[in-house]
Design an enzyme around this catalytic site. Structure first.
Site, PDB file in Angstrom:
ATOM      1  N   MET A 165      -0.534 -19.564  51.516  1.00 27.43           N
ATOM      2  CA  MET A 165      -1.133 -20.859  51.206  1.00 27.43           C
ATOM      3  C   MET A 165      -0.250 -21.622  50.234  1.00 27.43           C
ATOM      4  O   MET A 165       0.746 -21.104  49.736  1.00 27.43           O
ATOM      5  CB  MET A 165      -2.553 -20.671  50.677  1.00 27.43           C
ATOM      6  CG  MET A 165      -3.519 -20.222  51.772  1.00 27.43           C
ATOM      7  SD  MET A 165      -5.187 -19.950  51.179  1.00 27.43           S
ATOM      8  CE  MET A 165      -4.973 -18.515  50.151  1.00 27.43           C
ATOM      9  N   TYR A 180     -18.561  14.610  64.837  1.00 26.71           N
ATOM     10  CA  TYR A 180     -17.111  14.511  64.761  1.00 26.71           C
ATOM     11  C   TYR A 180     -16.629  13.243  65.449  1.00 26.71           C
ATOM     12  O   TYR A 180     -17.343  12.612  66.225  1.00 26.71           O
ATOM     13  CB  TYR A 180     -16.443  15.742  65.391  1.00 26.71           C
ATOM     14  CG  TYR A 180     -16.569  15.826  66.889  1.00 26.71           C
ATOM     15  CD1 TYR A 180     -15.652  15.208  67.744  1.00 26.71           C
ATOM     16  CD2 TYR A 180     -17.618  16.541  67.472  1.00 26.71           C
ATOM     17  CE1 TYR A 180     -15.766  15.285  69.119  1.00 26.71           C
ATOM     18  CE2 TYR A 180     -17.749  16.620  68.855  1.00 26.71           C
ATOM     19  CZ  TYR A 180     -16.818  15.985  69.675  1.00 26.71           C
ATOM     20  OH  TYR A 180     -16.939  16.053  71.035  1.00 26.71           O
ATOM     21  N   LYS A 189      -6.929 -14.591  41.885  1.00 25.51           N
ATOM     22  CA  LYS A 189      -6.107 -15.161  40.814  1.00 25.51           C
ATOM     23  C   LYS A 189      -6.976 -15.730  39.697  1.00 25.51           C
ATOM     24  O   LYS A 189      -6.757 -15.463  38.515  1.00 25.51           O
ATOM     25  CB  LYS A 189      -5.196 -16.253  41.371  1.00 25.51           C
ATOM     26  CG  LYS A 189      -4.221 -16.831  40.345  1.00 25.51           C
ATOM     27  CD  LYS A 189      -3.281 -17.841  40.982  1.00 25.51           C
ATOM     28  CE  LYS A 189      -2.521 -17.215  42.101  1.00 25.51           C
ATOM     29  NZ  LYS A 189      -1.129 -17.603  42.199  1.00 25.51           N
ATOM     30  N   CYS A 249     -14.843  10.106  71.527  1.00 23.13           N
ATOM     31  CA  CYS A 249     -13.462  10.426  71.868  1.00 23.13           C
ATOM     32  C   CYS A 249     -12.718   9.207  72.394  1.00 23.13           C
ATOM     33  O   CYS A 249     -11.606   9.336  72.901  1.00 23.13           O
ATOM     34  CB  CYS A 249     -13.405  11.548  72.899  1.00 23.13           C
ATOM     35  SG  CYS A 249     -14.257  11.169  74.438  1.00 23.13           S
ATOM     36  N   ARG A 287     -12.101  17.748  79.586  1.00 29.17           N
ATOM     37  CA  ARG A 287     -12.781  16.879  80.557  1.00 29.17           C
ATOM     38  C   ARG A 287     -12.270  17.183  81.963  1.00 29.17           C
ATOM     39  O   ARG A 287     -11.061  17.157  82.208  1.00 29.17           O
ATOM     40  CB  ARG A 287     -12.537  15.410  80.220  1.00 29.17           C
ATOM     41  CG  ARG A 287     -13.286  14.444  81.124  1.00 29.17           C
ATOM     42  CD  ARG A 287     -13.032  13.005  80.729  1.00 29.17           C
ATOM     43  NE  ARG A 287     -11.676  12.582  81.073  1.00 29.17           N
ATOM     44  CZ  ARG A 287     -11.152  11.385  80.752  1.00 29.17           C
ATOM     45  NH1 ARG A 287     -11.880  10.523  80.064  1.00 29.17           N
ATOM     46  NH2 ARG A 287      -9.924  11.069  81.107  1.00 29.17           N
ATOM     47  N   SER A 331     -20.234  13.627  74.157  1.00 36.58           N
ATOM     48  CA  SER A 331     -19.044  12.979  73.619  1.00 36.58           C
ATOM     49  C   SER A 331     -19.068  11.538  74.127  1.00 36.58           C
ATOM     50  O   SER A 331     -19.034  11.314  75.340  1.00 36.58           O
ATOM     51  CB  SER A 331     -17.773  13.695  74.085  1.00 36.58           C
ATOM     52  OG  SER A 331     -16.628  13.044  73.573  1.00 36.58           O
ATOM     53  N   GLY A 356       2.136 -15.952  49.714  1.00 39.29           N
ATOM     54  CA  GLY A 356       2.957 -16.931  50.411  1.00 39.29           C
ATOM     55  C   GLY A 356       2.282 -17.633  51.569  1.00 39.29           C
ATOM     56  O   GLY A 356       2.880 -18.502  52.201  1.00 39.29           O
ATOM     57  N   THR A 407     -16.175   5.854  74.252  1.00 37.04           N
ATOM     58  CA  THR A 407     -16.447   4.460  73.862  1.00 37.04           C
ATOM     59  C   THR A 407     -15.530   3.454  74.541  1.00 37.04           C
ATOM     60  O   THR A 407     -15.837   2.257  74.542  1.00 37.04           O
ATOM     61  CB  THR A 407     -16.366   4.297  72.336  1.00 37.04           C
ATOM     62  OG1 THR A 407     -15.123   4.831  71.856  1.00 37.04           O
ATOM     63  CG2 THR A 407     -17.522   5.026  71.665  1.00 37.04           C
ATOM     64  N   HIS A 443       9.444 -13.146  49.551  1.00 36.39           N
ATOM     65  CA  HIS A 443       8.405 -13.205  50.584  1.00 36.39           C
ATOM     66  C   HIS A 443       8.578 -12.070  51.593  1.00 36.39           C
ATOM     67  O   HIS A 443       7.624 -11.365  51.935  1.00 36.39           O
ATOM     68  CB  HIS A 443       8.459 -14.562  51.288  1.00 36.39           C
ATOM     69  CG  HIS A 443       7.541 -14.662  52.472  1.00 36.39           C
ATOM     70  ND1 HIS A 443       7.956 -14.370  53.755  1.00 36.39           N
ATOM     71  CD2 HIS A 443       6.236 -14.984  52.555  1.00 36.39           C
ATOM     72  CE1 HIS A 443       6.939 -14.531  54.583  1.00 36.39           C
ATOM     73  NE2 HIS A 443       5.884 -14.900  53.877  1.00 36.39           N
ATOM     74  N   ARG A 475      -2.465 -24.081  42.359  1.00 38.78           N
ATOM     75  CA  ARG A 475      -2.193 -22.898  43.187  1.00 38.78           C
ATOM     76  C   ARG A 475      -3.466 -22.432  43.898  1.00 38.78           C
ATOM     77  O   ARG A 475      -4.573 -22.617  43.407  1.00 38.78           O
ATOM     78  CB  ARG A 475      -1.677 -21.738  42.326  1.00 38.78           C
ATOM     79  CG  ARG A 475      -0.393 -22.010  41.570  1.00 38.78           C
ATOM     80  CD  ARG A 475      -0.095 -20.841  40.646  1.00 38.78           C
ATOM     81  NE  ARG A 475       1.049 -21.054  39.789  1.00 38.78           N
ATOM     82  CZ  ARG A 475       2.277 -20.620  40.041  1.00 38.78           C
ATOM     83  NH1 ARG A 475       2.519 -19.947  41.139  1.00 38.78           N
ATOM     84  NH2 ARG A 475       3.260 -20.851  39.197  1.00 38.78           N
ATOM     85  N   ARG A 478      -2.654  -8.908  39.443  1.00 39.38           N
ATOM     86  CA  ARG A 478      -3.492  -8.495  40.579  1.00 39.38           C
ATOM     87  C   ARG A 478      -3.109  -7.066  40.927  1.00 39.38           C
ATOM     88  O   ARG A 478      -2.017  -6.604  40.570  1.00 39.38           O
ATOM     89  CB  ARG A 478      -3.280  -9.406  41.780  1.00 39.38           C
ATOM     90  CG  ARG A 478      -1.844  -9.449  42.293  1.00 39.38           C
ATOM     91  CD  ARG A 478      -1.674 -10.535  43.329  1.00 39.38           C
ATOM     92  NE  ARG A 478      -0.253 -10.694  43.701  1.00 39.38           N
ATOM     93  CZ  ARG A 478       0.237 -11.746  44.334  1.00 39.38           C
ATOM     94  NH1 ARG A 478      -0.566 -12.735  44.683  1.00 39.38           N
ATOM     95  NH2 ARG A 478       1.513 -11.822  44.646  1.00 39.38           N
ATOM     96  N   ASP A 531     -14.920   3.357  77.926  1.00 39.40           N
ATOM     97  CA  ASP A 531     -15.693   2.948  79.090  1.00 39.40           C
ATOM     98  C   ASP A 531     -17.075   2.441  78.714  1.00 39.40           C
ATOM     99  O   ASP A 531     -17.618   1.548  79.364  1.00 39.40           O
ATOM    100  CB  ASP A 531     -15.816   4.113  80.085  1.00 39.40           C
ATOM    101  CG  ASP A 531     -14.643   4.147  81.056  1.00 39.40           C
ATOM    102  OD1 ASP A 531     -13.894   3.152  81.112  1.00 39.40           O
ATOM    103  OD2 ASP A 531     -14.479   5.158  81.760  1.00 39.40           O
TER     104      ASP A 531
END
Length: 905
Positions: A116, A880, A35, A860, A646, A793, A114, A796, A484, A105, A360, A798
């Protein structure tokens, strides 16, 4: 603290703006907040901005670092800025003869609508109100004073808003008055006496009369609201860092409530719901800005075009104040061209004169974001690359889900006419079906239990943020398109209907009525945020159309990104969906999911219960044609796209019944002895099965399982290849490898099975064998493992569990606390832990490439659809990412943005 204070004395804390000049500009958003930076920029552009000053975000940071104490020198800078403001305005702060009133403000660098606090009309006391009455009229002065007392008492002194509403309602009832506009100056004076008495009774001290005390109270309240519950929740939902802080903007008041030649409003340079290039907004005659966004009164549209779209009978600003309207249109066009983005502007008209209070980049739905980006590229305002960077990839999720069929579509399909309960304003598009709830906390609790809920409220406030996020859609009885509820719902991607004024909500009874019909909590309704309709019952939804602007934008992304995007899919439906969304193959096909089918589970259990290899092979022979058929259908859908399949991963006990009742039922259905079934389930029980007998360990101990699966894969590939048009690309993945020897043994088994099938059929297909890197040891030994792996591959899910030592199934009990304490900035199962898990990914990639330069690398886990994680994968040099089908477009856009940010495109 002493060092911080010393440094503070050397720093500038306050930045002035107004009168065609400013100390800052739009580039200083981090310091001045959105702002403040935009007020400064508008002032420099020569737009009619009321003068004021910004207390920087650095003050907020220092305020919290020093136990909510202000830095040295701030008070003197505020005094100097206030004196300058008095000179520019020609008014005196606290001067009854010519009073300067100010607004206070918030203004964080990221928009938090809305969340704050704000205080308007600050600087009023008994003497100043009397002086203002002499200048601007009794009724205006005392209406402004009562508004100030109510707002200040709520925001700064902590008194409930409802307390003042009760006082006002009681007074109006006794006096026989219906509307606030019916109250005279004398009425307001009587209400003010009651307001002040309530404050003194509650706090034990009178309402503050000193304008400077008021000012510092409001400044502190704004800084304190940065750490309010609703602001904290909003920041977490929108990934806004806590240490950014907020700025405070102190600005000379201009008044939209000076009579019929005054007004206040909010406008967007394009429609934030659908992106159409029409001037979109709302205004109220004789009102202050809070009246528009708070939903207290339903405003009128700004333009004739918008009024016609809505079918509104209210007089648009274009007709009520034509000269102001034309000036506002010119300002809006100038701002959009200057910022090269759709603008959300706040304005006030004081006695026929236009003032700009804020601009804005406007929040918008995903559909609007796509259309605006594509249109602005076509208009030459921005480039394709700039258009891609304008979008939040996660927001695309809004476009990838079903919608309500149009009336024509429904009619053509022979459906019954929709049972429309009520119609309001189409505040945020999209469709949702759910059960009615009236309380935000209840909405949150029910959603946590898996219920789809629709939050129905008279109006929403920032305190409803948790329930709004949990709900599938929001409906309000009051409020307009910029209330709001509307703004927050659009930002969240929730369908929203506002201003459904025929709704009569009874919270105590848990019901709402509309024209004689009553609907209770728990009743199912369907919401169409695109038309503003609320309908009884559940309506079947249909898939969205992803062509047109969306397809064009995805085309830009595909030209720029380096990372390929695959999907995690194992059913024909998921595979087809993934291809429709632009997936370039399957990155994870979980073969165990195919085993849970009702027709197959008996054979799986028979295999598990067998005491020798012969029995297991007999059971597996029954599964072979079923798996082969699955893979044939997947290969047929994929065409020439690769499929990483797999082999069996979960522990065998998952396929067996566990309770006595289930064991008895399965025994009867399958003809297996219940005691034998119970004994086998007991034998397979493990204390920590996710680190037990699973993954490649099953293939090592029961090689016939992996042999059957490999045969099913290669027979399916051969059968599809025989059809002549397609060339299947199977990639066989061995899970949970920790050593090179494990992979070497199982790769030999797969290769031998492949050669056997090729010899039997006389057909050969290209294939590769690789592994899933999901254990820290595998990542560290990647150089050795790559001797047998054509691809890695990264699993992520586990890998995160095993690296952090945290179970993702149980982590929800404490990860919230860890987040609050800053231990993990984000949930590591949602966004990749780049310093820990990510470091292992980079080590494995580097060591794997050293051994096998052409090795293919991908991930994956669930992180494959998370934009921040996708960017990491780009930087780490992976080939990938693979994610759920509905997140494929998100990953495509995120991959393009990653390439643009690192300058590789």
């Amino acid at each position: 603290m002493a060092e911080a204070a010393r440094k503070g004395a050397e720093q500038t804390w306050v930045y002035a703006f107004g009168g065609g000049t400013a100390d800052g500009d739009a580039s200083m958003k981090n310091l001045l907040g959105g702002k403040g930076a935009n007020l400064a920029e508008m002032a420099k552009l020569g737009l009619p901005v009321p003068p004021g000053f910004t207390i920087s975000t650095a003050v907020c940071v220092a305020y919290y670092q020093t136990g909510r104490a202000y830095p040295v020198g701030l008070e003197a800078e505020v005094d100097a800025a206030l004196a300058s403001l008095e000179r520019q305005s020609g008014k005196g702060f606290g001067d009854p003869a010519n009073p300067l009133l100010v607004s206070v403000r918030s203004g964080a660098r990221a928009s938090m609508p809305g969340m704050m606090d704000t205080v308007l009309n600050l600087g009023l006391n008994e003497a100043v109100a009397e002086g203002l009455a002499q200048l601007a009229g009794d009724r205006f002065a005392y209406d402004s004073y009562r508004r100030f007392i109510q707002m200040y008492s709520n925001v700064v002194l902590g008194l409930g808003h409802d307390e003042f509403e009760h006082i006002l309602d009681d007074y109006k009832e006794r006096e026989g008055l219906d509307l606030d506009t019916d109250l005279t100056a004398d009425n307001w004076k009587a209400v003010i006496v009651r307001y002040k008495a309530a404050v003194e009774k509650e706090l034990g001290r009178p309402f503050p009369e000193d304008p400077r005390e008021q000012l510092w109270g409001a400044i502190s309240a704004v800084f304190n609201s940065w750490m309010s519950d609703r602001a904290i929740i909003y920041r977490k939902l929108n990934d806004i860092p806590e240490d950014w802080g907020t700025a405070v903007n102190v600005q000379a008041m201009v008044f939209g409530n000076l009579g019929e030649t005054s007004a206040t409003g909010v406008a967007f340079t394009r429609d934030p719901s659908n992106g159409q290039a029409i001037f979109y907004g709302e205004y109220l005659i004789n009102a202050q800005g809070e009246d528009v966004v708070a939903g207290i009164r339903t405003p009128a549209p700004i333009s004739r075009e918008r009024a016609a779209t809505l079918g509104s009978g209210d007089k648009p600003l274009e007709d009520s104040m034509p000269e102001v309207y034309l000036q506002l249109r010119d300002v809006a066009a100038k701002l959009e061209h200057h910022y090269k983005d759709m603008q959300d502007i706040e304005f006030t008209v004081e006695a026929g004169r236009l003032y700009m209070l804020q601009t804005r980049n406007g929040k918008r739905t995903a559909a609007a974001a796509v259309k605006i980006a594509v249109d602005m590229v076509r208009e030459g305002l921005i480039t394709e690359k700039e258009g891609l960077l304008r979008l939040d990839p996660s927001q695309l999720d809004q476009l990838l889900h079903p919608r309500i069929p149009s009336d024509d579509e429904n009619k053509k399909a022979g459906g019954k006419p929709y049972d429309v309960i009520v119609k309001g304003l189409p505040a945020s598009p999209g469709a949702a079906v759910g059960k009615v709830v009236f309380d935000s906390d209840e909405a949150f609790l029910l959603a946590a239990k898996g219920e789809d809920v629709i939050l129905v409220r008279v109006e929403t406030s920032p305190d409803d943020i948790k329930g709004m996020h949990a709900a599938r859609a929001i409906v309000t009885a009051r409020g307009g398109m910029t209330s709001h509820a509307a703004v927050v719902a659009r930002g969240m991607g929730r369908p929203c209907v506002c201003g459904a004024s025929d709704l009569k909500i009874d919270h105590a009874r848990g019901e709402f009525t509309v024209r004689g019909r009553t609907f209770k909590k728990g009743d199912t309704v369907t919401i169409d945020g695109g038309t503003g309709r609320v309908m009884a019952g559940a309506i079947a939804l249909i898939k969205p159309d992803l062509s047109g602007d969306f397809g064009e934008l995805m085309g830009w992304a595909d030209k720029i990104r380096r990372l390929k995007v695959r999907a995690n899919a194992e059913t024909p439906l998921d595979t087809r969906t993934a291809v429709e969304f632009g997936a370039e193959g399957i990155g994870l096909c979980r073969t165990e999911h195919m085993f849970f089918d009702e027709e197959r589970i008996p054979a799986v259990r028979s295999m598990i219960l067998s005491n020798d290899e012969k029995g297991r092979r007999e059971a597996l022979a029954k599964l072979l044609p079923m798996q082969r058929s699955d893979f044939e259908e997947i290969f047929r859908i994929l065409g020439d796209r690769p499929a990483t399949i797999r082999l069996l991963d979960p522990p065998l006990h998952e396929f067996l019944p566990h309770t006595d009742e289930d064991i008895e039922n399965v025994a009867k259905a399958s003809g297996i002895n219940a005691d034998e079934l119970r004994r086998r389930a007991h034998d397979l029980h493990e204390s920590n099965p996710m680190l037990g007998h699973r993954g490649c360990r099953l293939g090592i101990t029961y090689p016939e399982i992996y042999e059957m699966q490999a045969r099913a894969i290669f027979e399916a590939a051969v059968n599809i290849a025989k059809e002549g048009e397609l060339k299947p690309v199977p990639e066989v993945m061995i899970p949970l490898v920790a050593t090179q020897r494990e992979l070497a043994i199982l790769k030999a088994l797969v290769d031998e099975t492949a050669q056997t099938v090729f010899k039997e059929t006389g057909v050969t297909v290209d294939y590769t064998v690789g592994t899933m890197i999901e254990l820290p040891r595998a990542a560290l030994q990647a150089g050795e493992i790559a001797q047998s792996a054509a691809f890695f591959s990264f699993g992520t899910n586990d890998l995160t569990q095993t690296t952090l030592g945290i179970s993702r199934d149980d982590a929800g009990r404490f990860l919230q606390v860890y987040s609050e304490k800053g231990i993990y900035e984000k949930d590591p199962f949602v966004t990749l832990d780049q310093e820990g898990v990510g470091e292992l990914v980079k080590i494995a990639a580097e060591r794997g490439k050293r051994t096998r330069p052409g090795i293919k690398l991908g991930i994956c886990g669930e992180h494959g659809g998370d934009p921040a994680s996708v960017e990491f994968c780009h930087r780490a040099g992976l080939d990938y990412v693979s994610c759920s089908p509905y997140r494929v477009p998100i990953a495509r856009l995120a991959a393009a943005q990653a390439a643009l940010r690192d300058g590789s495109n």
